[in-house]
Design a protein around this motif. Structure first.
Motif, PDB file in Angstrom:
ATOM      1  N   ILE A 187      36.481  58.187  33.382  1.00 53.62           N
ATOM      2  CA  ILE A 187      37.090  57.564  34.780  1.00 53.62           C
ATOM      3  C   ILE A 187      37.560  58.477  35.626  1.00 53.62           C
ATOM      4  CG2 ILE A 187      39.035  57.129  33.441  1.00 53.62           C
ATOM      5  CD1 ILE A 187      39.176  54.291  35.281  1.00 53.62           C
ATOM      6  N   ILE A 188      37.172  58.554  36.776  1.00 52.24           N
ATOM      7  CA  ILE A 188      37.577  59.477  37.997  1.00 52.24           C
ATOM      8  C   ILE A 188      38.737  58.692  38.697  1.00 52.24           C
ATOM      9  CG2 ILE A 188      36.916  60.574  39.959  1.00 52.24           C
ATOM     10  CD1 ILE A 188      33.931  60.930  38.681  1.00 52.24           C
ATOM     11  N   HIS A 189      38.331  57.470  39.148  1.00 54.98           N
ATOM     12  CA  HIS A 189      39.211  57.012  39.933  1.00 54.98           C
ATOM     13  C   HIS A 189      39.677  55.563  39.299  1.00 54.98           C
ATOM     14  CE1 HIS A 189      41.187  55.365  43.538  1.00 54.98           C
ATOM     15  NE2 HIS A 189      40.656  54.328  43.546  1.00 54.98           N
ATOM     16  N   GLY A 190      40.762  54.953  39.203  1.00 54.83           N
ATOM     17  CA  GLY A 190      41.309  53.685  38.523  1.00 54.83           C
ATOM     18  C   GLY A 190      42.192  53.971  37.596  1.00 54.83           C
ATOM     19  N   GLN A 191      42.631  55.111  37.548  1.00 57.44           N
ATOM     20  CA  GLN A 191      43.910  55.278  36.578  1.00 57.44           C
ATOM     21  C   GLN A 191      45.166  55.112  37.271  1.00 57.44           C
ATOM     22  OE1 GLN A 191      43.325  59.224  35.223  1.00 57.44           O
ATOM     23  NE2 GLN A 191      41.924  58.703  33.325  1.00 57.44           N
ATOM     24  N   PRO A 192      46.272  54.530  36.587  1.00 58.68           N
ATOM     25  CA  PRO A 192      46.441  54.248  35.142  1.00 58.68           C
ATOM     26  C   PRO A 192      46.223  53.067  34.840  1.00 58.68           C
ATOM     27  CG  PRO A 192      48.694  54.036  36.145  1.00 58.68           C
ATOM     28  CD  PRO A 192      47.522  54.543  37.296  1.00 58.68           C
ATOM     29  N   TYR A 193      45.511  52.106  35.455  1.00 59.02           N
ATOM     30  CA  TYR A 193      45.162  50.889  35.364  1.00 59.02           C
ATOM     31  C   TYR A 193      44.340  50.580  34.207  1.00 59.02           C
ATOM     32  CZ  TYR A 193      48.112  50.814  39.793  1.00 59.02           C
ATOM     33  OH  TYR A 193      48.893  50.934  40.708  1.00 59.02           O
ATOM     34  N   LEU A 207      47.074  49.081  31.460  1.00 61.50           N
ATOM     35  CA  LEU A 207      48.457  48.820  31.378  1.00 61.50           C
ATOM     36  C   LEU A 207      48.388  47.229  31.005  1.00 61.50           C
ATOM     37  CD1 LEU A 207      49.648  50.339  34.854  1.00 61.50           C
ATOM     38  CD2 LEU A 207      50.280  51.053  32.461  1.00 61.50           C
ATOM     39  N   PRO A 208      49.726  46.625  30.338  1.00 61.83           N
ATOM     40  CA  PRO A 208      49.849  45.339  30.302  1.00 61.83           C
ATOM     41  C   PRO A 208      50.397  44.584  31.276  1.00 61.83           C
ATOM     42  CG  PRO A 208      51.739  46.794  29.336  1.00 61.83           C
ATOM     43  CD  PRO A 208      50.767  47.545  29.926  1.00 61.83           C
ATOM     44  N   ASN A 209      50.130  43.306  31.373  1.00 59.65           N
ATOM     45  CA  ASN A 209      50.873  42.292  32.372  1.00 59.65           C
ATOM     46  C   ASN A 209      50.668  42.533  33.898  1.00 59.65           C
ATOM     47  OD1 ASN A 209      51.919  40.963  30.181  1.00 59.65           O
ATOM     48  ND2 ASN A 209      53.757  42.091  30.125  1.00 59.65           N
ATOM     49  N   MET A 210      49.414  43.168  34.165  1.00 63.08           N
ATOM     50  CA  MET A 210      48.911  43.336  35.439  1.00 63.08           C
ATOM     51  C   MET A 210      49.299  41.918  36.219  1.00 63.08           C
ATOM     52  SD  MET A 210      46.213  46.199  35.633  1.00 63.08           S
ATOM     53  CE  MET A 210      45.078  45.453  34.436  1.00 63.08           C
ATOM     54  N   ASP A 211      49.876  41.802  37.473  1.00 65.65           N
ATOM     55  CA  ASP A 211      50.024  40.404  38.080  1.00 65.65           C
ATOM     56  C   ASP A 211      49.038  40.528  39.084  1.00 65.65           C
ATOM     57  OD1 ASP A 211      51.022  38.340  38.784  1.00 65.65           O
ATOM     58  OD2 ASP A 211      52.856  38.943  39.589  1.00 65.65           O
ATOM     59  N   ARG A 212      48.248  39.010  39.175  1.00 61.44           N
ATOM     60  CA  ARG A 212      47.453  38.998  40.152  1.00 61.44           C
ATOM     61  C   ARG A 212      48.157  38.846  41.488  1.00 61.44           C
ATOM     62  NH1 ARG A 212      45.598  35.385  43.694  1.00 61.44           N
ATOM     63  NH2 ARG A 212      47.252  33.829  42.795  1.00 61.44           N
ATOM     64  N   GLU A 213      49.345  38.198  41.542  1.00 63.31           N
ATOM     65  CA  GLU A 213      50.001  37.787  42.624  1.00 63.31           C
ATOM     66  C   GLU A 213      50.611  39.177  43.381  1.00 63.31           C
ATOM     67  OE1 GLU A 213      49.201  34.398  40.656  1.00 63.31           O
ATOM     68  OE2 GLU A 213      50.478  36.099  39.697  1.00 63.31           O
ATOM     69  N   THR A 214      50.455  40.166  42.726  1.00 61.92           N
ATOM     70  CA  THR A 214      51.029  41.651  43.337  1.00 61.92           C
ATOM     71  C   THR A 214      49.763  42.331  43.736  1.00 61.92           C
ATOM     72  OG1 THR A 214      52.807  41.815  41.455  1.00 61.92           O
ATOM     73  CG2 THR A 214      52.110  43.866  42.714  1.00 61.92           C
ATOM     74  N   ARG A 215      48.786  42.466  42.892  1.00 61.67           N
ATOM     75  CA  ARG A 215      47.511  43.063  43.311  1.00 61.67           C
ATOM     76  C   ARG A 215      46.279  42.351  42.470  1.00 61.67           C
ATOM     77  NH1 ARG A 215      45.916  49.419  43.034  1.00 61.67           N
ATOM     78  NH2 ARG A 215      43.855  49.375  43.803  1.00 61.67           N
ATOM     79  N   ASN A 216      45.266  41.718  43.152  1.00 66.10           N
ATOM     80  CA  ASN A 216      44.206  41.038  42.743  1.00 66.10           C
ATOM     81  C   ASN A 216      43.008  41.731  42.435  1.00 66.10           C
ATOM     82  OD1 ASN A 216      43.480  41.079  45.365  1.00 66.10           O
ATOM     83  ND2 ASN A 216      42.871  38.943  45.131  1.00 66.10           N
ATOM     84  N   GLN A 217      42.850  43.124  42.891  1.00 68.72           N
ATOM     85  CA  GLN A 217      41.688  43.731  42.812  1.00 68.72           C
ATOM     86  C   GLN A 217      41.676  45.219  42.670  1.00 68.72           C
ATOM     87  OE1 GLN A 217      38.281  43.765  46.194  1.00 68.72           O
ATOM     88  NE2 GLN A 217      37.426  42.060  44.666  1.00 68.72           N
ATOM     89  N   TYR A 218      40.788  45.798  41.776  1.00 66.32           N
ATOM     90  CA  TYR A 218      40.796  47.253  41.535  1.00 66.32           C
ATOM     91  C   TYR A 218      39.249  47.756  41.620  1.00 66.32           C
ATOM     92  CZ  TYR A 218      45.496  46.405  39.743  1.00 66.32           C
ATOM     93  OH  TYR A 218      46.696  46.180  39.492  1.00 66.32           O
ATOM     94  N   VAL A 219      39.102  48.767  42.226  1.00 63.87           N
ATOM     95  CA  VAL A 219      37.978  49.506  42.363  1.00 63.87           C
ATOM     96  C   VAL A 219      37.877  50.755  41.673  1.00 63.87           C
ATOM     97  CG1 VAL A 219      36.112  50.538  43.846  1.00 63.87           C
ATOM     98  CG2 VAL A 219      37.320  48.665  44.744  1.00 63.87           C
ATOM     99  N   LEU A 220      37.087  50.805  40.467  1.00 65.78           N
ATOM    100  CA  LEU A 220      37.114  51.963  39.557  1.00 65.78           C
ATOM    101  C   LEU A 220      35.732  52.835  39.784  1.00 65.78           C
ATOM    102  CD1 LEU A 220      37.809  50.247  36.255  1.00 65.78           C
ATOM    103  CD2 LEU A 220      39.505  51.040  38.008  1.00 65.78           C
ATOM    104  N   ILE A 221      36.003  54.257  39.563  1.00 63.88           N
ATOM    105  CA  ILE A 221      34.692  55.212  39.751  1.00 63.88           C
ATOM    106  C   ILE A 221      34.544  55.763  38.379  1.00 63.88           C
ATOM    107  CG2 ILE A 221      33.765  57.312  40.740  1.00 63.88           C
ATOM    108  CD1 ILE A 221      34.175  54.720  42.718  1.00 63.88           C
TER     109      ILE A 221
END
Length: 798
Positions: A187-193, A207-221
């Motif tokens: 994984i090049i981009h997307g850590q530490p999630y 990571l545990p307990n990721m909250d959608r209301e805080t951030r709902n989308q991630y883009v990994l490479i």
């Protein structure tokens, strides 16, 4: 023996463990198959490195047969896939070269056939053999993600290591040779999630307990690298978009703990009073909620429901409001999630409450009747002005305005009733008739004195009570038929009666014959005591020839107080009946023919009468045709038709064409006109033109004046080519000069010498003012009538 040189191996060679080397897995080239072939030279396969970049042809190997003595008698021939185009062989030495750059990913091997032949006769000196040239792989292809880019979703608040998605990269290099096709992931981009497994490409949450209301989308490479990730390996990348899906981990919350709203007391049921909304950070079904009124002092007055589109709580009215009764209400509203996830119950109760206060605002209301509907009764014998009852209305507002009463005349078009404007007392205004209208439905209006726009409405139902004011009559128009052969005492008719009145105890009628018919010898009446009566015959000798119609007066008395009665006439017709008693002919007996005169004789007489009438009509028609001549008489001149033209002259204003004064005063006519008369036409009259010229026109008789004038017009017309060819005659009345009395006409007065004065019109009053204005200031005016003659003489203006 066979000698092999180059990048090849012989089938006779063995590996280090003593087992035969089987370089190809194809059954065609299996050990058993090749073991059964018998030939003097055998080889396995050649290897050629792909992507050769040298300038000279690439040496592949050498073929040599033990028959070849080096004297040039043996020639080598190469055929098969790629022969001549890619691979060439030296016919004398057997050397094989690749003339083109090879790519293993396009074609991994080539199957060729080799044979040694006599160079002179081309006869084979060895059996044809098959061999393979295999392209040896190099690491020239990077890994590729054929399904990328990727999208995936994972629920929010997922535990550590939850699988998200698996990515796969492929490498076109040979996986059986070296590490060129062995790929590892990172994984090049997307850590530490998030993290990725190096060998499988499985992406997991880091990571545990990721909250959608805080951030709902991630883009990994994600990167895939061959050569097992070592230095010098080729790599490829792809993107993975990870969306956190919603779970119900947020309870609804009101933004405030108390709300206040105002509403007019006049709003209708079920109007919306207020809307409030509890906020929920979740979305879709996880944000759906229900609202309830859990406490308050407005039992049954309000209710609340959920707007499914906006998730708002809608408070609406269930009962009418009255400011004077209650001016405010307190409610406690609860909002609760519908879909609760048990694993998040530890986050707290998924509901919230808020206090709502509703203020009722006063409005000016119309008067209210108590009761709204009042029922009254009145006798139809009540006199005009009789008091029936009263209505009462009051102003519900605190001002308690005075009220005036009135009747909505649309509900009392004939004005049978009145209402006292101040007291509300209702009385009769006209005589009532229950039989015409038994119930009157009145609308009483109550209007505030302070605000006439506020009008209350009440209903009064007035029932008219019956009195015995209608006499009974026959129920229907009876048609009674009596057979001539009726027996004595036979019932010929059963009669009944009706009465428009409705006594409380029902109708009871008494039937009897009127006094005038009580002593008749033909019929009798029997009262059946059930509101019917039967008419019976007294004898059996009824004859139509003697009397065909009997009129029987029947007296009907009701049971009212006082009792009313009426006399009804029953018509009884005497009929000729058959043996079954069915009437065949009723009424007066028709005239009978004398005996001895047959029907045929009557028809003959009738035929003669018709024939005589036809002859008379024919004679009259012939006489009429003889009176009308078929042709016109010879002496009649069809051209001498008198045509009347109802053309009006120009009147007073047409003074140029019709100047009678100029005609009557011919002394002003120029002598040249008289001299124009031709000698031929002058002899027609006793007065010649020369005589006229020597005589004054004033001394000539009037008829000679007109004759000369017409003669002058005739002369002009005869020489006029546009004159009409037909005669037109019009008669004019002419007033002569010989009357003893003076003329009343102004026609003979010259237009230039008139002394007529109209000033006296001004003294005749206002009715003659218009005439005085028209003629009072005129001097010397005259009335010029217009007369016309048209014919062969030409148009004459007089």
């Amino acid at each position: 023996c066979l000698s092999l040189t180059g990048n090849m191996s012989c089938w006779g060679l063995r590996s280090a463990d003593g087992t035969p080397d089987r370089p190809h897995s194809d059954p065609k080239y299996s050990w058993d198959t090749l073991q059964r072939q018998k030939r003097n030279w055998v080889w396995n396969q050649f290897f050629v490195l792909e992507e050769y970049t040298g300038t000279d042809p690439l040496y592949v190997g050498k073929l040599h047969s033990d028959v070849d003595k080096g004297d040039g008698n043996v020639r080598y021939v190469l055929t098969g896939s790629g022969a001549s185009s890619i691979f060439t062989i030296d016919e004398k030495t057997g050397d094989i070269h690749a003339t083109k750059r090879l790519d293993r990913e396009e074609q991994g091997y080539y199957t060729l056939h080799a044979q040694a032949v006599d160079s002179k006769t081309n006869a084979p000196v060895e059996d044809e053999s098959e061999f393979i040239v295999k392209v040896q792989d190099i690491n020239d292809n990077e890994p590729k993600f054929l399904d990328g880019p990727y999208t995936a979703g994972v629920p929010e608040m997922s535990p550590l290591g939850t699988m998200v998605v698996q990515v796969t990269a492929t490498d076109a290099d040979d996986p059986t040779y070296g590490n060129s096709a062995r790929v590892v992931y990172s994984i090049i981009h997307g850590q530490p999630y998030f993290s990725v497994e190096p060998k499988t490409g499985i992406i997991r949450t880091a990571l545990p307990n990721m909250d959608r209301e805080t951030r709902n989308q991630y883009v990994l490479i994600i990167q895939a690298k061959d050569m097992v990730g070592q230095m010098g390996g080729l790599s490829g990348t792809t993107s993975v978009t990870v969306t956190l899906t919603d779970v119900n981990d947020n309870p609804p919350r009101f933004s405030r703990k108390s709300y206040q709203y105002s509403v007019l007391e006049s709003v209708a049921v079920p109007s919306v009073v207020a809307k409030l909304k509890a906020a929920d950070a979740d979305i879709d079904s996880n944000a759906e909620m229900d609202y309830h009124i859990i406490d308050g002092d407005a039992h049954g007055v309000f209710n609340i429901t959920t707007d499914e589109d906006t998730q708002e709580g809608v408070i609406f009215l269930q009962r009418p409001l009255d400011y004077e009764t209650k001016s405010s209400f307190s409610l406690k509203i609860e909002a609760t999630n519908r879909n609760i996830d048990p694993q998040f119950l530890t986050f707290g109760p998924f509901s919230d409450t808020a206090a709502v206060k509703v203020i009722v605002e006063d409005v000016n209301e119309p008067p209210v009747f108590y009761p709204l509907i009042r029922k009254l009764m009145v006798s139809e014998a009540a006199r005009v002005g009789t008091v029936i009852g009263m209505v009462s209305a009051s102003d519900p507002d605190s001002s308690s305005s005075a009220i005036r009463y009135s009747i909505d005349r649309n509900t009392d078009l004939e004005r049978f009733f009145n209402v006292d404007a101040l007291t509300g007392v209702i009385s009769t205004a006209k005589a009532l008739d229950r039989e015409l209208n038994s119930v009157h439905n009145l609308t009483i209006l109550a209007t505030e004195n302070q605000d006439p726009s506020q009008v209350g409405r009440g209903i009064v139902l007035i029932r008219v009570m019956d009195i015995n004011d209608n006499a009974p009559v026959f129920a229907i128009e009876y048609e009674t038929l009596l057979c001539e052969n009726a027996a004595p005492g036979q019932v010929i008719q059963t009669i009944s009666a009706v009465d428009k009145d409705e006594p409380p105890s029902g109708h009871h009628f008494y039937f009897s014959l009127a006094f005038s018919a009580s002593n008749n010898n033909n019929f009798t009446l029997r009262d059946n005591k059930d509101n019917t009566a039967s008419v019976l015959t007294k004898h059996a000798d009824f004859r139509r020839q003697e009397q065909s119609l009997y009129l029987l007066p029947v007296l009907i008395v009701d049971s009212g107080s006082p009792a009313l009665s009426s006399t009804n006439t029953l018509s009884v017709r005497v009929c000729d009946c058959d043996v079954d008693g069915i009437p065949q002919a009723c009424g007066t007996v028709a005239f009978s023919l004398p005996q001895g005169l047959s029907t045929g004789a009557l028809l003959a007489i009738l035929g003669c009468i018709i024939t005589l009438l036809a002859l008379m009509l024919l004679i009259m028609a012939m006489l009429r045709r003889r009176k009308a001549p078929l042709f016109l008489e010879d002496e009649r001149d069809v051209r001498e038709n008198i045509v009347r033209y109802d053309d009006e002259g120009g009147g007073e204003e047409d003074t140029e064409a019709f100047d009678m004064v100029a005609l009557r005063n011919l002394n002003i006519i120029r002598d040249s006109k008289v001299q124009d008369i031709s000698p031929e036409t002058a002899s027609v009259y006793p007065y010649s033109a020369s005589a006229i010229s020597r005589t004054s026109y004033k001394t000539l008789p009037d008829n000679i004046v007109f004759q000369e004038f017409i003669w002058d017009r005739l002369k002009v017309t005869e020489v006029d080519p546009s004159a009409p060819p037909y005669d037109s005659l019009q008669t004019y009345a002419f007033e002569g000069n010989g009357s003893v009395a003076d003329s009343l006409s102004t026609l003979e007065l010259p237009s230039s010498d008139s002394e007529q004065s109209y000033d006296y019109l001004s003294n005749w009053g206002p009715r003659f003012k218009k005439l005085a204005d028209l003629y009072g200031n005129l001097e010397g005016s005259s009335i010029s009538p217009s007369l016309s003659y048209h014919g062969e003489l030409g148009p004459i203006n007089i």
